[in-house]
Design an enzyme around this catalytic site. Structure first.
Site, PDB file in Angstrom:
ATOM      1  N   GLU A 189       0.701  -1.331   0.076  1.00  0.00           N
ATOM      2  CA  GLU A 189       0.129   0.006  -0.031  1.00  0.00           C
ATOM      3  C   GLU A 189       0.700   1.241   0.103  1.00  0.00           C
ATOM      4  O   GLU A 189       0.857   2.153   0.930  1.00  0.00           O
ATOM      5  CB  GLU A 189      -1.023  -0.045   1.195  1.00  0.00           C
ATOM      6  CG  GLU A 189      -0.392  -0.129   2.478  1.00  0.00           C
ATOM      7  CD  GLU A 189      -1.499  -0.494   3.619  1.00  0.00           C
ATOM      8  OE1 GLU A 189      -2.752  -1.013   3.280  1.00  0.00           O
ATOM      9  OE2 GLU A 189      -1.407  -0.039   4.605  1.00  0.00           O
ATOM     10  N   GLU A 398      -5.691  -8.008   1.501  1.00  0.00           N
ATOM     11  CA  GLU A 398      -5.978  -7.835   3.347  1.00  0.00           C
ATOM     12  C   GLU A 398      -7.448  -7.309   3.379  1.00  0.00           C
ATOM     13  O   GLU A 398      -7.814  -6.514   2.581  1.00  0.00           O
ATOM     14  CB  GLU A 398      -5.294  -6.562   3.964  1.00  0.00           C
ATOM     15  CG  GLU A 398      -3.926  -6.910   3.998  1.00  0.00           C
ATOM     16  CD  GLU A 398      -3.010  -5.742   5.058  1.00  0.00           C
ATOM     17  OE1 GLU A 398      -3.656  -4.796   5.646  1.00  0.00           O
ATOM     18  OE2 GLU A 398      -1.867  -5.760   4.615  1.00  0.00           O
TER      19      GLU A 398
END
Ligand SMILES: *[C@@H]1O[C@H](CO)[C@@H](O)[C@H](O)[C@H]1NC(C)=O
Ligand SMILES: *[C@@H]1O[C@H](CO)[C@@H](O)[C@H](O)[C@H]1NC(C)=O
Ligand SMILES: *[C@@H]1O[C@H](CO)[C@@H](O)[C@H](O)[C@H]1NC(C)=O
Ligand SMILES: *[C@@H]1O[C@H](CO)[C@@H](O)[C@H](O)[C@H]1NC(C)=O
Ligand SMILES: *[C@@H]1O[C@H](CO)[C@@H](O)[C@H](O)[C@H]1NC(C)=O
Length: 511
Positions: A189, A398
C-alpha cells in the site's frame, strides 16, 4: 445535510439488499484455483528484532519513539521462533496460502551490501515449512519497514537512489527464494505509506512539515508524498522488469503491488460530490494504478498538484506501464465523500488539501471500534478495477474485522464481517471480476501499526502475558476452517459453531 445523509443510507442499504445475493455459499462456488489464505507482515509478527544480525527498520524507530501507542514489535508474537507451530496451525486450519513479508533489514541489515546468513536461513526455513505443509507462500518485499540505514544515509524513499537498492534487495529474494515463491508483492500500500509517512507524519518514517503535521524532524508535506510514491513506482517497476526478464521464465511466478482502497460513495447526489468521489478514487487508486496501466498519473492529480508531483519521462512511463502480473487490493471500509471547495483557497498545499474532500462514515455510527459491515464497498472496488483498469488479475491481500484485542474469543462480528465480504467477492467474480484470491487479515493478533496491541484482527488470540505466547483459536478460526475445508456457509453455521465453541476450543478443528 442530515436528512440527505439518511436518505442516502436508505438508498445504499436497499442497493445492498438488491445486489447481495451471496449469503449462502461454499468455496466450490468460486472458480477453480481461487486461493484462500491469511496474512501478516514481518515487523508485526516476527519479534527477535535485534537477534541474529537483524538491524532496525524505520518501523522499529517509529515504535521505539512511542508512536505505536507505546508498544513495539521487539517480541510481538515471536513468529521468528514459533514459525513451525504457526505453520502447523495454518495447515490444521486449511489455508491454501500464507501472505507474509520479508524484513529487508533482517536479510540485508544495512539495506545494501552483505546478506545476513541467519536472515537467509530463517526465510528459507519458513518457506520450506509452508511448502512441506502444502501452503503457498505469497511474499511482500516492503511493508512499512525500510532499513533505517537507508533512511539515515540518503532519506530512503524520497531519494532516487532507493530504486537501485530496492532492486538489488529484490534480486537477492528472487535468487534465494524464487524457486519456491510463486507470488511477489513489491511494496505494500504505497498510497497509505506516503500519506501517513510523508504528509501527516503519523506512520513511519514520520516526515512532515507544519501546518500539516507536528514534531517531525524532517519532511515537506507539500511535495514528499508525491516524490515517495514516484520512487516507489520506479522501484517496483525496476524490480518487476528484472523479475520478468531474468527469473519468471524459470521460476514461473507472478509479481505485483498492493493498493489500499476504500469504497467511496458520494454523500449527496450533487454533481460536486460525484466529481469529488471520482477525485478520491483518482487520489487513492489512480495515483498507483494509472501509471501501472496507462503510464501516467491521473489528469486530476497532475492538474491539482502541478509541479509538486514528479513527471515521468517517456522511458520511465514505458518502464512502469504494464509492470505487473496482478494487483493486490487492501480493503477494510467505505466512506461518504463530500466536496470541500474551501480547500482550494488554502495557500499551503498538501495531499489532503489537493484531494479537497470531507469524508464521513457509512453505516452504524455508534460502532466506535468494530468496523461496520459494508460488503458492497469491496464489490464496488472490484467492479471499479474491472471497468476502469481493463480487469486485471486481483488478489485481495487484506480484509478483516477489528476488535479490542482481549475483548472476546467469541468474535461473532468478525465471522459476520468475513461472511459478508467473502460473499461480496463471490458476487464480484460472478459479475466478471478477475479476482483470484482472498487473504483475511490477520492470521493471528499482531502488533498493529498505530495502536500496538490495543486491537486485534486475528483468527488466533495470543496471550502476551504468557512467556510461551500461547495461541488460542477464536470462533472465527473455526468458522474460516469450516469454509476452507469445503463446508457451506450460512448464518446457521455460526449458530452451530457457537453452540460447540466451548468444546471446540478444548480440542481440534472439526471437518
Ligand atoms: C509534540 O511534541 C510535544 C513536545 O514533546 C508533545 O507534548 C506533543 O504531545 C507532541 N505531539 C504529537 C502529536 O506527537
Ligand atoms: C516543499 O517543497 C516545495 C516544492 O519543492 C517548495 O516549494 C517548498 O518551499 C517546500 N516547503 C518546505 C516547508 O520546505
Ligand atoms: C449499531 O451498533 C451498536 C453497538 O454495537 C448496536 O447496539 C446497534 O444495534 C447497532 N445498530 C444497528 C442499526 O445496526
Ligand atoms: C456488473 O457488470 C456490468 C458490466 O460491467 C456493470 O454494468 C454492472 O454495474 C455490474 N453490476 C454490479 C452490481 O456491480
Ligand atoms: C489486555 O491486553 C493488554 C495488552 O494490550 C495486556 O497487557 C492485558 O494484560 C490484557 N488484559 C487481559 C485481561 O487479558
Amino acid at each position: 445535510m442530515r436528512s440527505l445523509y439518511s436518505l442516502q443510507m436508505i438508498v445504499m442499504i436497499n442497493l445492498a439488499v438488491a445486489v447481495l445475493c451471496a449469503d449462502k455459499y461454499s468455496r466450490s462456488d468460486f472458480p477453480p484455483g481461487f486461493v484462500f489464505g491469511s496474512a501478516t507482515s514481518a515487523y508485526q509478527v516476527e519479534g527477535a528484532a535485534s537477534e541474529d544480525g537483524r538491524a532496525p527498520s524505520i518501523w522499529d524507530t517509529f515504535a521505539h519513539a512511542g508512536y505505536a501507542n507505546g508498544a513495539t514489535g521487539d517480541i510481538t508474537v515471536d513468529q521468528y521462533h514459533k514459525y513451525q507451530e504457526d505453520v502447523h496451525l495454518m495447515a490444521e486450519m486449511g489455508l491454501d496460502a500464507y501472505r507474509f513479508s520479508i524484513s529487508w533489514s533482517r536479510l540485508i541489515p544495512n539495506g545494501r551490501g552483505p546478506v545476513n546468513p541467519k536472515g537467509l536461513n530463517y526465510y528459507n526455513n519458513l518457506i520450506n515449512e509452508l511448502i512441506s505443509h502444502g501452503i503457498q507462500p505469497h511474499v511482500t518485499l516492503h511493508n512499512f519497514d525500510l532499513p533505517q540505514a537507508l533512511e539515515d544515509e540518503y532519506g530512503g524513499w524520497i531519494n532516487r537512489r532507493i530504486v537501485n537498492d530496492f532492486t538489488t534487495y529484490a534480486e537477492v529474494c528472487f535468487q534465494e527464494f524464487g524457486d519456491r515463491v510463486p507470488y511477489w508483492t513489491t511494496v505494500n500500500e504505497p498510497d497509505v505509506f506516503a500519506v501517513g509517512g510523508y504528509d501527516g507524519g503519523i506512520t513511519p518514517p514520520r516526515h512532515c512539515s507544519p501546518p500539516f503535521g507536528v514534531n517531525c524532524t524532517r519532511g515537506n508535506s507539500s511535495s514528499e508524498p508525491y516524490i515517495a510514491v514516484h520512487n516507489i513506482l520506479l522501484a517496483h517497476a525496476s524490480a518487476a522488469r528484472l523479475y520478468k526478464k531474468k527469473y519468471q521464465g524459470k521460476q514461473h511466478g507472478f509479481i505485483g503491488i498492493s493498493i489500499y482502497t476504500t469504497g467511496n460513495f458520494p454523500l449527496t447526489n450533487s454533481v460536486e460530490d460525484a466529481i469529488a468521489t471520482q477525485r478520491a478514487n483518482d487520489f487513492f487508486v489512480g495515483w498507483i494504478v494509472n501509471p501501472l496501466v496507462f503510464g501516467d498519473y491521473p489528469d486530476t492529480m497532475k492538474k491539482i498538484a502541478g509541479s509538486r508531483i514528479p513527471t515521468f519521462t517517456n522511458h520511465e512511463s514505458e518502464l512502469v506501464r504494464g509492470s505487473f502480473d496482478f494487483l493486490g487490493v487492501i480493503h477494510y471500509s467505505s466512506y461518504y465523500v463530500e466536496d470541500d471547495p474551501g480547500s482550494w483557497e488554502l495557500k499551503q498545499r498538501d495531499y489532503n488539501t489537493d484531494l479537497a474532500v470531507k469524508i464521513s462514515n457509512v453505516g452504524n455510527a455508534s460502532l466506535t471500534y468494530e468496523l461496520p459491515i459494508l460488503p458492497w464497498g469491496l464489490q464496488a472496488v472490484l467492479e471499479y478495477f474491472k471497468q476502469v483498469y481493463e480487469n486485471p488479475p486481483i488478489y485481495i491481500l487484506e480484509n478483516g474485522q477489528r476488535n479490542r484485542r482481549n475483548s472476546t474469543m467469541e468474535d461473532t462480528s468478525r465471522v459476520n464481517y468475513l461472511h459478508a465480504y467473502i460473499g461480496s467477492v463471490l458476487d464480484a467474480v460472478r459479475n466478471g471480476s478477475n479476482a483470484r484470491g482472498y487473504f483475511a487479515w490477520s492470521f493471528l493478533d499482531v502488533f498493529e501499526l498505530l495502536d500496538g496491541y490495543e486491537s486485534g484482527y486475528g483468527f488466533y488470540y495470543v496471550d502476551l502475558d504468557d512467556p510461551d505466547l500461547k495461541r488460542y483459536p477464536k470462533l472465527s478460526a473455526h468458522w474460516y476452517s469450516h469454509f476452507l475445508k469445503g463446508g457451506s456457509i450460512s448464518s446457521d453455521v455460526l449458530i452451530k459453531l457457537k453452540q460447540n465453541f466451548f468444546a471446540l476450543s478444548q480440542g481440534h478443528f472439526s471437518q
